[in-house]
Enzyme design. Structure first.
Site, short mmCIF file in Angstrom:
data_model
loop_
_atom_site.label_atom_id
_atom_site.label_comp_id
_atom_site.label_asym_id
_atom_site.label_seq_id
_atom_site.Cartn_x
_atom_site.Cartn_y
_atom_site.Cartn_z
N LYS A 41 0.86 -1.19 0.00
CA LYS A 41 0.00 0.00 0.00
C LYS A 41 0.89 1.23 0.00
CE LYS A 41 -4.35 -0.03 0.65
NZ LYS A 41 -5.19 -0.62 -0.40
N THR A 77 -2.98 -5.61 0.62
CA THR A 77 -2.48 -4.25 0.81
C THR A 77 -3.35 -3.52 1.83
OG1 THR A 77 -3.75 -3.24 -1.00
CG2 THR A 77 -1.62 -4.21 -1.57
N ASP A 78 -4.62 -3.88 1.88
CA ASP A 78 -5.51 -3.27 2.89
C ASP A 78 -5.05 -3.62 4.31
OD1 ASP A 78 -8.07 -1.74 3.20
OD2 ASP A 78 -8.55 -3.53 4.38
N PHE A 106 -18.28 20.49 14.87
CA PHE A 106 -19.15 20.71 13.71
C PHE A 106 -20.44 19.93 13.93
CE2 PHE A 106 -20.62 20.07 9.26
CZ PHE A 106 -20.80 21.41 8.94
N ARG A 146 -13.01 17.59 16.88
CA ARG A 146 -12.43 17.05 15.65
C ARG A 146 -11.12 17.78 15.36
NH1 ARG A 146 -15.63 19.88 10.49
NH2 ARG A 146 -15.19 22.01 11.13
N GLN A 196 -15.97 27.88 8.17
CA GLN A 196 -16.47 29.18 7.70
C GLN A 196 -16.30 30.24 8.78
OE1 GLN A 196 -17.91 26.19 7.18
NE2 GLN A 196 -19.33 26.19 5.44
N ASN A 226 -11.05 22.34 3.45
CA ASN A 226 -11.19 21.63 4.73
C ASN A 226 -10.49 20.29 4.58
OD1 ASN A 226 -11.96 20.65 7.18
ND2 ASN A 226 -14.16 20.92 6.89
N HIS A 229 -9.80 17.06 5.55
CA HIS A 229 -10.48 16.15 6.48
C HIS A 229 -9.52 15.12 7.09
CE1 HIS A 229 -14.17 17.89 5.06
NE2 HIS A 229 -13.95 17.49 3.83
O1 LIG Z 1 -16.36 23.35 8.99
C1 LIG Z 1 -17.09 22.69 8.22
N1 LIG Z 1 -17.95 23.35 7.38
C2 LIG Z 1 -18.76 22.69 6.52
O2 LIG Z 1 -19.53 23.32 5.76
C3 LIG Z 1 -18.70 21.27 6.51
N2 LIG Z 1 -19.33 20.32 5.78
C4 LIG Z 1 -18.87 19.13 6.19
O3 LIG Z 1 -19.22 18.01 5.70
N3 LIG Z 1 -17.93 19.29 7.16
C5 LIG Z 1 -17.81 20.62 7.38
N4 LIG Z 1 -17.02 21.34 8.22
#
Ligand SMILES: O=c1[nH]c(=O)c2[nH]c(=O)[nH]c2[nH]1
Length: 306
Positions: A14, A66-67, A167, A184, A227, A253, A255
């Site tokens: 992987k 590989t997983d 969030f 998070r 935002q 963002n 993730h």
């Molecule tokens: O800070 C965030 N704003 C979003 O608009 C959003 N949408 C999402 O799926 N996660 C997040 N996180």
């Protein structure tokens, strides 16, 4: 030469397992959450050995998926920590060689990305970091007759908070699967452009001040959405620097998904994350002074902003 076609050298595994390990020490630091350490790696695991039957006959009885190699990376990050990429790769490699008699060796590679604590009021923050060595300062000057516009900014400034971000409260419909969260990782790569109101300024001092203000606000704000963080960063810069008329942001963002280690009998209280590179949320906005005269010509050649 017999003319027979045979398998030559081979390896498989992987590639680019993106791993972020947060280590929390509640006994240190100034805030209630303690001081966090971050280790951020891109790990590739490849096995060498007797994989002839798979290649020539589709017999997977010796193929460590590989997983599974990816899962081992994440589980080992939890169980053994990372410490150094070298040590982590040695532990990983030895595991595969020891666990499977037909694995004679392999290749394990890691890139490690360095992070520094964001200074807030001169103090390194407990859980807010900026990635070192990739940020670019940007500037554009446009002259049209008597009018001169100066816009300046930064791009690829990657920052991360390992707590202090929530969030929730978003609408749910039949397509909503995202869980609400009160804790998070919040990470983004800041691209910002701001417009100066004058051409006679100490641009170096302003750049440093605006950058530091943006980062300190990212670090200090308890965030309910990226935002909101974006808006507060812009607001802080506009309040502190009257020579700035407006500021535009584009902030992905980035993730970080908690890895489910339960199948391996391990808990994961916000420690081991999969750092996804795409898709990503993309948050863009202008923060401006109410009633100010717009300057569309200043922005005409800077694409991708609203
Ligand atoms: O800070 C965030 N704003 C979003 O608009 C959003 N949408 C999402 O799926 N996660 C997040 N996180």
């Amino acid at each position: 030469m017999s003319g027979r076609i045979v398998l030559g050298a081979n390896q498989y595994g992987k590639a680019e397992v993106r791993l972020v390990r947060i280590t929390r020490d509640p006994s240190t630091g100034s805030g209630s959450g303690g001081r966090h350490e971050i280790e951020d790696l891109n790990v590739t695991s490849q096995l060498r050995g007797d994989f002839e039957a798979c290649h020539t006959q589709g017999d997977n009885s010796q193929v460590v998926a590989t997983d599974s190699q990816k899962n081992t990376v994440y589980a080992f990050a939890k169980q053994h920590g990372i410490g150094s990429p070298e040590q982590f790769l040695l532990t990983l490699g030895r595991h595969f060689v020891d666990a499977y008699p037909w694995v004679s060796g392999g290749r394990w590679e890691a890139e490690q990305y360095a992070w520094k604590r964001i200074p807030v009021d001169g103090q390194p923050h407990d859980h807010a970091f900026v990635r070192t060595g990739q940020e670019t300062r940007t500037a554009v000057v446009q002259i049209d007759g008597d009018t001169t516009h100066v816009v300046a900014g930064l791009t690829d400034c990657t920052v991360l908070k390992s707590t202090g971000s929530e969030f929730h409260g978003f609408p749910r419909d039949q397509y909503t699967t995202l869980a609400e969260t009160t804790d998070r990782i919040l990470a983004t790569s800041v691209t910002a452009w701001w417009r100066y109101t004058s051409t006679d300024l100490d641009f170096n001092a302003l750049y440093d001040g605006i950058r530091d203000t943006l980062l300190a606000t990212f670090a200090s704000l308890h965030s309910y959405a990226l935002q909101q963080t974006l808006f507060e960063m812009g607001k802080a810069a506009l309040e502190a620097f009257p020579d700035v008329a407006e500021i535009k942001f584009s902030m992905p963002n980035k993730h970080h998904f908690l890895v489910d280690l339960e199948p391996f009998g391990l808990d994961n209280p916000n420690e081991v994350f999969f750092a996804a590179d795409r898709p990503y949320g993309l948050i863009q906005a202008t923060v401006e002074r109410e009633g100010a005269t717009p300057a569309p010509a200043a922005w005409a050649t800077i694409p991708g902003f609203c």
